[in-house]
Design a protein around this motif. Structure first.
Motif, PDB file in Angstrom:
ATOM      1  N   LYS A   2      28.549 -23.096  -6.738  1.00 23.89           N
ATOM      2  CA  LYS A   2      29.513 -23.589  -5.761  1.00 23.89           C
ATOM      3  C   LYS A   2      30.451 -22.456  -5.369  1.00 23.89           C
ATOM      4  O   LYS A   2      30.953 -21.735  -6.215  1.00 23.89           O
ATOM      5  N   THR A   3      30.678 -22.326  -4.064  1.00 17.26           N
ATOM      6  CA  THR A   3      31.592 -21.297  -3.581  1.00 17.26           C
ATOM      7  C   THR A   3      32.871 -21.956  -3.067  1.00 17.26           C
ATOM      8  O   THR A   3      32.927 -23.168  -2.886  1.00 17.26           O
ATOM      9  N   LEU A   4      33.874 -21.149  -2.803  1.00 16.76           N
ATOM     10  CA  LEU A   4      35.148 -21.660  -2.317  1.00 16.76           C
ATOM     11  C   LEU A   4      34.974 -22.403  -0.996  1.00 16.76           C
ATOM     12  O   LEU A   4      35.694 -23.344  -0.704  1.00 16.76           O
ATOM     13  N   LYS A   5      34.002 -22.015  -0.210  1.00 12.76           N
ATOM     14  CA  LYS A   5      33.734 -22.680   1.074  1.00 12.76           C
ATOM     15  C   LYS A   5      33.387 -24.155   0.876  1.00 12.76           C
ATOM     16  O   LYS A   5      33.655 -24.986   1.735  1.00 12.76           O
ATOM     17  N   ASP A   6      32.809 -24.510  -0.271  1.00 12.25           N
ATOM     18  CA  ASP A   6      32.358 -25.878  -0.553  1.00 12.25           C
ATOM     19  C   ASP A   6      33.448 -26.776  -1.132  1.00 12.25           C
ATOM     20  O   ASP A   6      33.231 -27.976  -1.289  1.00 12.25           O
ATOM     21  N   VAL A   7      34.598 -26.224  -1.472  1.00 14.24           N
ATOM     22  CA  VAL A   7      35.673 -26.998  -2.101  1.00 14.24           C
ATOM     23  C   VAL A   7      36.372 -27.847  -1.034  1.00 14.24           C
ATOM     24  O   VAL A   7      36.762 -27.330   0.009  1.00 14.24           O
ATOM     25  N   PRO A   8      36.526 -29.155  -1.280  1.00 14.53           N
ATOM     26  CA  PRO A   8      37.173 -30.017  -0.284  1.00 14.53           C
ATOM     27  C   PRO A   8      38.682 -29.785  -0.198  1.00 14.53           C
ATOM     28  O   PRO A   8      39.306 -29.276  -1.137  1.00 14.53           O
ATOM     29  N   ILE A   9      39.265 -30.196   0.919  1.00  9.33           N
ATOM     30  CA  ILE A   9      40.710 -30.084   1.127  1.00  9.33           C
ATOM     31  C   ILE A   9      41.425 -30.916   0.064  1.00  9.33           C
ATOM     32  O   ILE A   9      41.023 -32.041  -0.244  1.00  9.33           O
ATOM     33  N   GLY A  10      42.474 -30.356  -0.520  1.00  8.92           N
ATOM     34  CA  GLY A  10      43.260 -31.044  -1.534  1.00  8.92           C
ATOM     35  C   GLY A  10      42.767 -30.837  -2.955  1.00  8.92           C
ATOM     36  O   GLY A  10      43.356 -31.352  -3.898  1.00  8.92           O
ATOM     37  N   ALA A  11      41.707 -30.058  -3.132  1.00  8.46           N
ATOM     38  CA  ALA A  11      41.161 -29.808  -4.468  1.00  8.46           C
ATOM     39  C   ALA A  11      41.535 -28.405  -4.945  1.00  8.46           C
ATOM     40  O   ALA A  11      41.813 -27.512  -4.148  1.00  8.46           O
ATOM     41  N   PRO A  46      39.886 -26.726  12.559  1.00  8.71           N
ATOM     42  CA  PRO A  46      38.983 -27.733  13.123  1.00  8.71           C
ATOM     43  C   PRO A  46      37.501 -27.355  13.074  1.00  8.71           C
ATOM     44  O   PRO A  46      36.654 -28.207  12.837  1.00  8.71           O
ATOM     45  N   LEU A  47      37.184 -26.117  13.260  1.00  9.22           N
ATOM     46  CA  LEU A  47      35.783 -25.690  13.190  1.00  9.22           C
ATOM     47  C   LEU A  47      35.432 -25.103  11.825  1.00  9.22           C
ATOM     48  O   LEU A  47      34.365 -24.526  11.654  1.00  9.22           O
ATOM     49  N   GLY A  48      36.339 -25.233  10.868  1.00 10.05           N
ATOM     50  CA  GLY A  48      36.080 -24.780   9.505  1.00 10.05           C
ATOM     51  C   GLY A  48      36.373 -23.316   9.228  1.00 10.05           C
ATOM     52  O   GLY A  48      36.137 -22.840   8.133  1.00 10.05           O
ATOM     53  N   ASP A  49      36.861 -22.598  10.202  1.00  9.49           N
ATOM     54  CA  ASP A  49      37.109 -21.177  10.004  1.00  9.49           C
ATOM     55  C   ASP A  49      38.395 -20.779  10.717  1.00  9.49           C
ATOM     56  O   ASP A  49      38.465 -20.930  11.941  1.00  9.49           O
ATOM     57  N   PRO A  50      39.425 -20.328  10.103  1.00  3.90           N
ATOM     58  CA  PRO A  50      39.566 -20.033   8.673  1.00  3.90           C
ATOM     59  C   PRO A  50      40.055 -21.244   7.879  1.00  3.90           C
ATOM     60  O   PRO A  50      40.318 -22.298   8.438  1.00  3.90           O
ATOM     61  N   MET A  51      40.178 -21.044   6.577  1.00  3.89           N
ATOM     62  CA  MET A  51      40.731 -22.066   5.686  1.00  3.89           C
ATOM     63  C   MET A  51      42.008 -21.509   5.064  1.00  3.89           C
ATOM     64  O   MET A  51      42.134 -20.308   4.875  1.00  3.89           O
ATOM     65  N   LYS A  64      35.266 -18.010   6.504  1.00 10.04           N
ATOM     66  CA  LYS A  64      34.119 -18.589   5.794  1.00 10.04           C
ATOM     67  C   LYS A  64      33.318 -17.507   5.078  1.00 10.04           C
ATOM     68  O   LYS A  64      32.882 -17.699   3.948  1.00 10.04           O
ATOM     69  N   ALA A  65      33.127 -16.381   5.741  1.00  8.98           N
ATOM     70  CA  ALA A  65      32.343 -15.289   5.151  1.00  8.98           C
ATOM     71  C   ALA A  65      32.971 -14.798   3.856  1.00  8.98           C
ATOM     72  O   ALA A  65      32.266 -14.450   2.902  1.00  8.98           O
ATOM     73  N   GLU A  66      34.296 -14.766   3.799  1.00 10.17           N
ATOM     74  CA  GLU A  66      34.987 -14.349   2.577  1.00 10.17           C
ATOM     75  C   GLU A  66      34.895 -15.439   1.513  1.00 10.17           C
ATOM     76  O   GLU A  66      34.652 -15.152   0.341  1.00 10.17           O
ATOM     77  N   ALA A  67      35.086 -16.693   1.915  1.00 12.20           N
ATOM     78  CA  ALA A  67      35.046 -17.818   0.971  1.00 12.20           C
ATOM     79  C   ALA A  67      33.666 -17.970   0.334  1.00 12.20           C
ATOM     80  O   ALA A  67      33.555 -18.396  -0.815  1.00 12.20           O
TER      81      ALA A  67
END
Length: 74
Positions: A2-11, A46-51, A64-67
């Motif tokens: 699992k990468t940071l990109k897969d972690v849901p908001i609030g986790a 909104p489009l997932g990039d950046p977080m 996303k590429a960094e996450a």
């Protein structure tokens, strides 16, 4: 894996290791993201990039590429 990109908001996730080499890995480490660091996912664009994440008492925006280079456990 699992990468940071897969972690849901609030986790919160804990960094296990960093993938990649060279300048990108060094840049991630310079931002304070190292093994064992707890990272809280605040927002996602909104489009997932950046977080937007919180770690070590500050806010950080990651692409996303960094996450995708940050392996985590929940």
């Amino acid at each position: 894996m699992k990468t940071l990109k897969d972690v849901p908001i609030g986790a919160t996730a804990k960094v296990l290791r960093l993938l990649g080499e060279g300048a990108l890995k060094r840049r991630i480490m310079d931002m304070g993201i190292t093994k064992g660091t707890a990272i809280f996912v605040r927002k996602m664009a909104p489009l997932g990039d950046p977080m937007q994440v919180s770690l070590r008492g500050y806010e950080l925006s990651l692409r996303k590429a960094e996450a995708e280079k940050i392996v985590v456990e929940m």
